[in-house]
Design an enzyme around this catalytic site. Structure first.
Site, mmCIF file in Angstrom:
data_model
loop_
_atom_site.group_PDB
_atom_site.id
_atom_site.type_symbol
_atom_site.label_atom_id
_atom_site.label_comp_id
_atom_site.label_asym_id
_atom_site.label_seq_id
_atom_site.Cartn_x
_atom_site.Cartn_y
_atom_site.Cartn_z
ATOM 1 N N ALA A 13 -9.042 -6.291 6.610
ATOM 2 C CA ALA A 13 -7.942 -5.557 7.245
ATOM 3 C C ALA A 13 -8.142 -5.335 8.740
ATOM 4 C CB ALA A 13 -7.743 -4.223 6.531
ATOM 5 N N ALA A 14 -9.217 -4.657 9.130
ATOM 6 C CA ALA A 14 -9.396 -4.316 10.537
ATOM 7 C C ALA A 14 -9.637 -5.553 11.383
ATOM 8 C CB ALA A 14 -10.554 -3.321 10.699
ATOM 9 N N SER A 43 -7.836 -10.915 4.714
ATOM 10 C CA SER A 43 -6.608 -10.102 4.762
ATOM 11 C C SER A 43 -6.055 -9.789 3.373
ATOM 12 C CB SER A 43 -5.542 -10.829 5.593
ATOM 13 O OG SER A 43 -5.993 -11.060 6.908
ATOM 14 N N CYS A 47 -7.679 -2.206 -2.195
ATOM 15 C CA CYS A 47 -7.160 -1.094 -2.999
ATOM 16 C C CYS A 47 -6.466 -1.579 -4.266
ATOM 17 C CB CYS A 47 -6.179 -0.263 -2.178
ATOM 18 S SG CYS A 47 -6.880 0.446 -0.675
ATOM 19 N N ARG A 74 -2.274 -20.054 13.323
ATOM 20 C CA ARG A 74 -1.885 -19.219 14.460
ATOM 21 C C ARG A 74 -2.904 -19.282 15.591
ATOM 22 N NH1 ARG A 74 -0.398 -13.434 13.192
ATOM 23 N NH2 ARG A 74 0.817 -13.719 15.093
ATOM 24 N N ASN A 314 -6.139 -1.004 8.971
ATOM 25 C CA ASN A 314 -5.065 -1.778 9.593
ATOM 26 C C ASN A 314 -4.640 -1.162 10.926
ATOM 27 O OD1 ASN A 314 -3.926 -4.164 7.929
ATOM 28 N ND2 ASN A 314 -4.382 -2.613 6.385
ATOM 29 N N TYR A 435 17.125 17.815 -0.658
ATOM 30 C CA TYR A 435 17.256 18.448 -1.966
ATOM 31 C C TYR A 435 18.449 17.887 -2.728
ATOM 32 C CZ TYR A 435 19.124 21.553 -5.491
ATOM 33 O OH TYR A 435 19.662 22.022 -6.655
ATOM 34 N N TRP A 443 13.742 25.039 -4.044
ATOM 35 C CA TRP A 443 12.533 25.210 -3.236
ATOM 36 C C TRP A 443 11.540 24.143 -3.666
ATOM 37 C CZ3 TRP A 443 11.323 28.171 0.907
ATOM 38 C CH2 TRP A 443 12.225 29.188 1.255
#
Length: 460
Positions: A13-14, A43, A47, A74, A314, A435, A443
């Site tokens: 990811a990073a 990539s 999770c 790319r 990310n 709501y 509430w």
């Protein structure tokens, strides 16, 4: 004009977010990008691995956001199955080894991104390296576990640890028809929650048929003559196992950085500034780091912490890539938001637990309320429990935990925004939330908790 070279260590990811963002900002004629990844994949969503193991996701490749071929198309020189073994900061170069052939070579850099991730904690005890014992951090780890499950001689699984990964893997193994025991050193599962909220998670796990063993330390793993694991041993008992999954947690993978003399924090993660540059004169403003290998600022406590989440990774990558590419971006910090589930039970938290607040020297009030996901008269309304912490003198929101059924988990985002904005619980009571009976009581449960917390703060 000379071409600069960016070297990226880590292809998930990073790392690849940084590489991709830098490529968007600079053409190959301006910036050469070389990325090293020791595994087979890039990539991907780590999770999602428990859901792949459990069968909710049917194909491994569904977890891959961008393939190596797409990155190369790319203009990124991506080198799979290549492990960086040394960083020479003074010489601005890295040593890499081809995993399959063992061949080694040096690659120079003008700018470096360290995105080495985290590694599953494997306690130093007998049998930990036995066949059938798995950590689950990468797609390669997930594939190895699935291969073991396919050839296992029995249907008994033991999960060591009851954090997010441990709980999710326990459910995945139940779905695969295993008898599952979870051995947990804590008093309740999900140590990211306070124990009174973790108790609700335990009841849900036991309702799935999972055997929970809390307040228990694993002392050894017993193996058969063929080297395969056959039992998990504690001080008081022995639990037969055909497969063992480690869900104890992870540590930052910062061995390379430490050997290079780069600064690490108290949790073992790299220390960076707001632009994700590694701190200190040795890095010389040319080294960035992001993802599970760094520590980040907790915006609530003001202390640095290690949180291994793909959402953060990310974002780190986007910030790094923007700065490497000549722009400017920052990552101010986190409030510690996370969400998970056990069957249909949704579990969410953000901000501080009680022990976090005490450790930070904060005086606080805690309230717990019971409510429903929808108007009580509307079909499908389900119960939820909300716990809220507020600072005693100021009323500042400190944290929120939610356990409930459908519609409960993502309510944590209300509190995540409030924490980031530094709101008080009294200010929260006036939030204009959506709501209608199918979605919420008049509430909202979060606002009910805020009202109760506000009253308690006023009376403290």
């Amino acid at each position: 004009m000379s071409i600069e070279r960016l070297v990226v260590i880590g292809g998930d990811a990073a790392g690849m977010s940084a590489a991709s963002q830098a490529r968007r900002l600079k053409e190959p004629g301006e910036l050469e990008i070389v990325a090293f990844e020791r595994g087979h994949f890039t990539s991907y969503s780590a999770c999602g691995i428990p859901y792949w193991v459990g069968g909710d996701v049917t194909e491994r490749d569904e977890l891959i956001a961008r393939t190596p071929e797409e990155h190369r198309a790319r203009g990124i020189d991506l080198r799979l199955r290549t492990e960086v073994t040394e960083i020479d900061v003074a010489g601005r170069r890295v040593r890499a080894r081809a995993v399959d052939s063992g061949a080694e070579s040096w690659t120079s850099y003008d700018k470096l991104v360290i995105a080495t991730g985290a590694r599953p904690i494997r306690p130093d005890m007998p049998g930990m390296d036995a066949e059938g014992v798995h950590g689950v951090q990468t797609l390669d780890d997930g594939q190895a576990l699935i291969d073991t499950l396919a050839r296992a001689r029995g249907k008994r699984a033991v999960v060591v640890g009851a954090g997010y990964i441990g709980v999710e893997m326990a459910e995945a193994l139940i779905k695969r028809g295993y008898q599952v025991t979870v051995v947990n050193r804590g008093s309740e599962p999900m140590s990211t929650l306070d124990p009174d909220m973790g108790r609700l998670v335990r009841r849900a796990m036991e309702g799935l048929g999972i055997t929970m063993v809390n307040d228990t330390e694993v002392t050894a793993l017993r193996t058969a003559e063929d080297g395969h694991v056959r039992a998990v041993v504690t001080e008081d008992a022995e639990y037969p196992a055909d497969v063992v999954v480690l869900g104890i947690g992870v540590r930052p993978e910062t061995g390379l950085a430490k050997a290079a003399g780069l600064p690490l924090g108290t949790h073992g993660g790299l220390l960076t500034d707001l632009a994700m540059r590694v701190r200190g004169p040795l890095a010389d403003g040319r080294v960035w780091a992001g993802g599970d290998c760094v520590e980040v600022m907790d915006l609530v406590s003001g202390q640095e912490r290690h949180i291994a989440l793909g959402t953060h990774a990310n974002k780190h990558g986007q910030v790094i890539g923007t700065n490497v590419g000549g722009g400017y971006a920052t990552f101010p910090g986190v409030v510690g938001t996370a969400v998970s589930k056990v069957c249909d039970l949704e579990i969410a938290r953000t901000g501080l637990r009680e022990k976090d607040a005490r450790r930070a020297g904060l005086r606080f009030e805690a309230v717990t309320i019971e409510s429903t996901s929808r108007a009580g008269y509307y079909p499908g309304a389900s119960p939820m429990t909300v716990k809220m912490l507020a600072e005693r003198r100021t009323g500042r929101l400190l944290g929120l935990q939610i356990v409930g059924r459908e519609g409960a988990g993502k309510r944590v985002d209300i509190a995540a925004v409030a924490l980031t904005a530094g709101m008080t619980v009294e200010e929260m009571t006036a939030l204009d939330l959506g709501y209608a009976p199918p979605f919420s009581p008049v509430w909202d449960p979060v606002l009910v908790a805020a009202r109760k917390a506000s009253a308690k703060v006023r009376n403290s």
